[in-house]
Design a protein around this motif. Structure first.
Motif, PDB file in Angstrom:
ATOM      1  N   THR A 202       0.854  -1.185   0.000  1.00  0.00           N
ATOM      2  CA  THR A 202       0.000   0.000   0.000  1.00  0.00           C
ATOM      3  C   THR A 202       0.889   1.234   0.000  1.00  0.00           C
ATOM      4  N   GLY A 203       0.702   2.104  -0.994  1.00  0.00           N
ATOM      5  CA  GLY A 203       1.448   3.358  -1.056  1.00  0.00           C
ATOM      6  C   GLY A 203       0.568   4.508  -0.612  1.00  0.00           C
ATOM      7  N   LEU A 204       1.079   5.342   0.271  1.00  0.00           N
ATOM      8  CA  LEU A 204       0.285   6.460   0.775  1.00  0.00           C
ATOM      9  C   LEU A 204       0.218   7.614  -0.210  1.00  0.00           C
ATOM     10  N   MET A 205       1.297   7.834  -0.948  1.00  0.00           N
ATOM     11  CA  MET A 205       1.373   8.992  -1.853  1.00  0.00           C
ATOM     12  C   MET A 205       1.212   8.537  -3.297  1.00  0.00           C
ATOM     13  N   LYS A 206       0.259   9.119  -3.972  1.00  0.00           N
ATOM     14  CA  LYS A 206      -0.027   8.743  -5.345  1.00  0.00           C
ATOM     15  C   LYS A 206       0.801   9.576  -6.320  1.00  0.00           C
ATOM     16  N   GLU A 207       0.584   9.325  -7.597  1.00  0.00           N
ATOM     17  CA  GLU A 207       1.327  10.022  -8.650  1.00  0.00           C
ATOM     18  C   GLU A 207       1.098  11.534  -8.536  1.00  0.00           C
ATOM     19  N   GLY A 208       2.206  12.294  -8.521  1.00  0.00           N
ATOM     20  CA  GLY A 208       2.118  13.755  -8.449  1.00  0.00           C
ATOM     21  C   GLY A 208       2.143  14.319  -7.042  1.00  0.00           C
ATOM     22  N   GLU A 209       2.143  13.458  -6.008  1.00  0.00           N
ATOM     23  CA  GLU A 209       2.177  13.953  -4.626  1.00  0.00           C
ATOM     24  C   GLU A 209       3.569  14.490  -4.286  1.00  0.00           C
ATOM     25  N   ASP A 210       3.588  15.533  -3.485  1.00  0.00           N
ATOM     26  CA  ASP A 210       4.840  16.126  -3.010  1.00  0.00           C
ATOM     27  C   ASP A 210       5.120  15.615  -1.595  1.00  0.00           C
ATOM     28  N   PRO A 211       6.128  14.762  -1.412  1.00  0.00           N
ATOM     29  CA  PRO A 211       6.380  14.200  -0.079  1.00  0.00           C
ATOM     30  C   PRO A 211       6.836  15.229   0.947  1.00  0.00           C
ATOM     31  N   HIS A 212       7.434  16.321   0.497  1.00  0.00           N
ATOM     32  CA  HIS A 212       7.911  17.350   1.430  1.00  0.00           C
ATOM     33  C   HIS A 212       6.741  18.041   2.138  1.00  0.00           C
ATOM     34  N   LEU A 213       5.613  18.142   1.453  1.00  0.00           N
ATOM     35  CA  LEU A 213       4.457  18.853   1.999  1.00  0.00           C
ATOM     36  C   LEU A 213       3.335  17.918   2.456  1.00  0.00           C
ATOM     37  N   TYR A 214       3.514  16.636   2.243  1.00  0.00           N
ATOM     38  CA  TYR A 214       2.432  15.681   2.507  1.00  0.00           C
ATOM     39  C   TYR A 214       2.146  15.564   4.001  1.00  0.00           C
ATOM     40  N   VAL A 215       0.857  15.698   4.334  1.00  0.00           N
ATOM     41  CA  VAL A 215       0.412  15.548   5.719  1.00  0.00           C
ATOM     42  C   VAL A 215      -0.412  14.266   5.809  1.00  0.00           C
ATOM     43  N   ALA A 216      -0.017  13.366   6.697  1.00  0.00           N
ATOM     44  CA  ALA A 216      -0.691  12.076   6.826  1.00  0.00           C
ATOM     45  C   ALA A 216      -2.082  12.243   7.421  1.00  0.00           C
ATOM     46  N   THR A 217      -3.029  11.470   6.915  1.00  0.00           N
ATOM     47  CA  THR A 217      -4.388  11.447   7.444  1.00  0.00           C
ATOM     48  C   THR A 217      -4.498  10.377   8.528  1.00  0.00           C
TER      49      THR A 217
ATOM     50  N   ILE B 108      10.686  26.013 -22.139  1.00  0.00           N
ATOM     51  CA  ILE B 108      10.372  24.981 -21.126  1.00  0.00           C
ATOM     52  C   ILE B 108      10.494  23.647 -21.844  1.00  0.00           C
ATOM     53  N   GLY B 109      11.527  22.920 -21.478  1.00  0.00           N
ATOM     54  CA  GLY B 109      11.896  21.708 -22.216  1.00  0.00           C
ATOM     55  C   GLY B 109      11.004  20.496 -21.970  1.00  0.00           C
ATOM     56  N   GLY B 110      10.124  20.598 -21.006  1.00  0.00           N
ATOM     57  CA  GLY B 110       9.245  19.469 -20.722  1.00  0.00           C
ATOM     58  C   GLY B 110       9.101  19.259 -19.226  1.00  0.00           C
ATOM     59  N   GLU B 111       8.348  18.240 -18.891  1.00  0.00           N
ATOM     60  CA  GLU B 111       8.084  17.939 -17.488  1.00  0.00           C
ATOM     61  C   GLU B 111       8.898  16.730 -17.046  1.00  0.00           C
ATOM     62  N   LEU B 112       9.600  16.894 -15.939  1.00  0.00           N
ATOM     63  CA  LEU B 112      10.379  15.794 -15.362  1.00  0.00           C
ATOM     64  C   LEU B 112       9.656  15.215 -14.159  1.00  0.00           C
ATOM     65  N   TYR B 113       9.870  13.929 -13.955  1.00  0.00           N
ATOM     66  CA  TYR B 113       9.341  13.270 -12.764  1.00  0.00           C
ATOM     67  C   TYR B 113      10.394  13.393 -11.674  1.00  0.00           C
ATOM     68  N   SER B 114      10.025  14.038 -10.562  1.00  0.00           N
ATOM     69  CA  SER B 114      11.001  14.246  -9.494  1.00  0.00           C
ATOM     70  C   SER B 114      10.639  13.448  -8.242  1.00  0.00           C
ATOM     71  N   ASP B 115       9.724  13.972  -7.425  1.00  0.00           N
ATOM     72  CA  ASP B 115       9.384  13.303  -6.174  1.00  0.00           C
ATOM     73  C   ASP B 115       8.296  12.242  -6.341  1.00  0.00           C
ATOM     74  N   SER B 116       7.876  12.032  -7.556  1.00  0.00           N
ATOM     75  CA  SER B 116       6.870  11.009  -7.830  1.00  0.00           C
ATOM     76  C   SER B 116       7.116  10.466  -9.227  1.00  0.00           C
ATOM     77  N   MET B 117       7.019   9.157  -9.385  1.00  0.00           N
ATOM     78  CA  MET B 117       7.159   8.586 -10.727  1.00  0.00           C
ATOM     79  C   MET B 117       5.849   8.761 -11.489  1.00  0.00           C
ATOM     80  N   GLY B 118       5.843   8.347 -12.746  1.00  0.00           N
ATOM     81  CA  GLY B 118       4.692   8.582 -13.606  1.00  0.00           C
ATOM     82  C   GLY B 118       3.607   7.532 -13.494  1.00  0.00           C
ATOM     83  N   ASP B 119       2.890   7.350 -14.602  1.00  0.00           N
ATOM     84  CA  ASP B 119       1.763   6.420 -14.595  1.00  0.00           C
ATOM     85  C   ASP B 119       1.759   5.588 -15.878  1.00  0.00           C
TER      86      ASP B 119
END
Length: 395
Positions: free
Chosen positions: A147-162, A360-371
């Motif tokens: 089970t992963g808590l953070m989905k695609e596009g989530e920012d782990p630095h700002l993520y607040v757990a529920t 703008i050369g494009g979008e990179l995946y940083s703190d979250s991988m793609g789909d």
């Protein structure tokens, strides 16, 4: 009378009785049914009594007519004298049901035990980033349920757990997280976990090889160095083997297969980077997530924010970076999938204001991988996609 209850006698009496004799009811009071007491008639003159007695021999039992058969009940014939009584007909026992038709209670019990055992064999893992979720699934295969808590596009630095996230963490057999202050707002939650098995991936690395931001903080984006990722992959295999030692060979085989794929991905990324002219190998992004990537593959990295998106963006940072872009004639800058695009768009405008031009050369995946839709649903596909985007924009 005879001893055989089936023998009987018919006796007929004819009486001529005068009025002085006792009446029939009076006689009945002093006699028993089937008996005759001579005391009541002893004084009767013989010439007044006419008696006829006929003894009828008992008929053979076979000759006695049978009762008509009832629809559902068979007649029970009377037993003959001096003949053994017929044994009652025993009902044939019903055949026992076959196991495949109707399992016994013991069999059902064993199946339930096997099912429970099978459930225990599947390790329940809760993790944070989808990068880690993919890694655990690659190594754990069908022996894990992740089970992963953070989905695609989530920012782990700002993520607040529920509250639901905390429950998932507490109910897991194994908790895996990045550490190094990556999940900055979940630090206290991890510190208070009482799970038996916890894996802090950041602690598996040699800290002397990491980029230190300040006295107590390291750059947590270590997954972008494939050598670090291989070390963390091995630590996952070791932890799963610790929980299920009987499957150690299974986890080890999966690890070796994965490391071979990782080696090929590393070669691919290096080849794509080599396509970029050396003077153009500058990687400028919204926040400083690609320092390990740049170090491994020979790029120089610049970012508006530091290693955490929780830091403030000042106009001075944008101004200084715009000057650097114009001075080095950098062709492209990059937005990130998990970071707001406004800061990069503001940088692009600042460059134009100075007379320069940057795309703008494009979008990179940083703190979250793609789909799956973008063919970036795994770690390896994600880092290869990043390499393609960077190479195509800068070469």
């Amino acid at each position: 009378y005879t001893d055989n209850p089936n023998d009987y006698m018919d006796v007929t009496f004819d009486f001529e009785i005068d009025d002085k004799l006792p009446s029939a009811p009076e006689i009945a009071k002093e006699t028993k049914q089937g008996e005759f007491d001579n005391k009541n008639v002893k004084d009767v003159p013989e010439d007044k009594i006419k008696t006829t007695a006929q003894v009828v021999p008992p008929p053979p039992v076979q000759a006695k007519p049978k009762e008509p058969e009832k629809p559902k009940e068979e007649p029970k014939p009377e037993p003959k004298k001096d003949e053994p009584k017929a044994e009652p007909k025993k009902e044939e026992p019903k055949p026992e049901p076959k196991l495949e038709d109707k399992p016994s209670e013991k069999v059902v019990e064993k199946k339930e035990e096997a099912k429970t055992s099978n459930e225990i064999q599947k390790i329940k893992v809760t993790t944070t980033l989808n990068y880690y979720q993919n890694l655990i699934e690659e190594i754990g295969g069908d022996k894990v349920e992740v089970t992963g808590l953070m989905k695609e596009g989530e920012d782990p630095h700002l993520y607040v757990a529920t509250a639901g996230d905390v429950e998932k963490l507490q109910n897991a057999d194994l908790v895996v997280y990045g550490g190094l202050h990556l999940e900055g707002k979940m630090t206290d939650i991890f510190a208070n976990l009482s799970n038996k098995y916890i894996l802090n991936l950041g602690d598996q690395l040699d800290k002397s090889l990491l980029h230190k931001e300040d006295e107590n903080t390291y750059d947590p984006h270590v997954w972008f160095n494939t050598k670090f990722w291989a070390i963390q992959a091995k630590s996952v295999a070791d932890k799963l083997s610790e929980i299920l030692p009987e499957n150690k060979e299974y986890f080890e085989n999966n690890l070796q297969t994965y490391l071979k794929s990782l080696d090929k991905a590393t070669e691919y990324i290096q080849a794509k980077t080599n396509e970029i002219p050396k003077k153009s190998r500058y990687l400028i992004t919204a926040h400083d997530a690609f320092a390990y990537f740049a170090e491994q593959f020979g790029l120089q990295v610049k970012a508006i924010q530091g290693v955490s998106t929780d830091s403030e963006i000042g106009t001075k940072q944008i101004e200084d970076l715009a000057n650097f872009i114009v001075e080095h004639n950098i062709k492209a800058i990059f937005v990130e999938s998990s970071v707001n695009h406004k800061s990069i768009e503001a940088l692009q405008e600042a460059v134009k204001a100075k007379g320069g031009n940057v795309e703008i050369g494009g979008e990179l995946y940083s703190d979250s991988m793609g789909d799956k839709e973008n063919n970036t649903e795994t770690y390896i596909k994600t880092i290869k996609a990043n390499a393609d985007t960077i190479s195509n924009a800068l070469k």
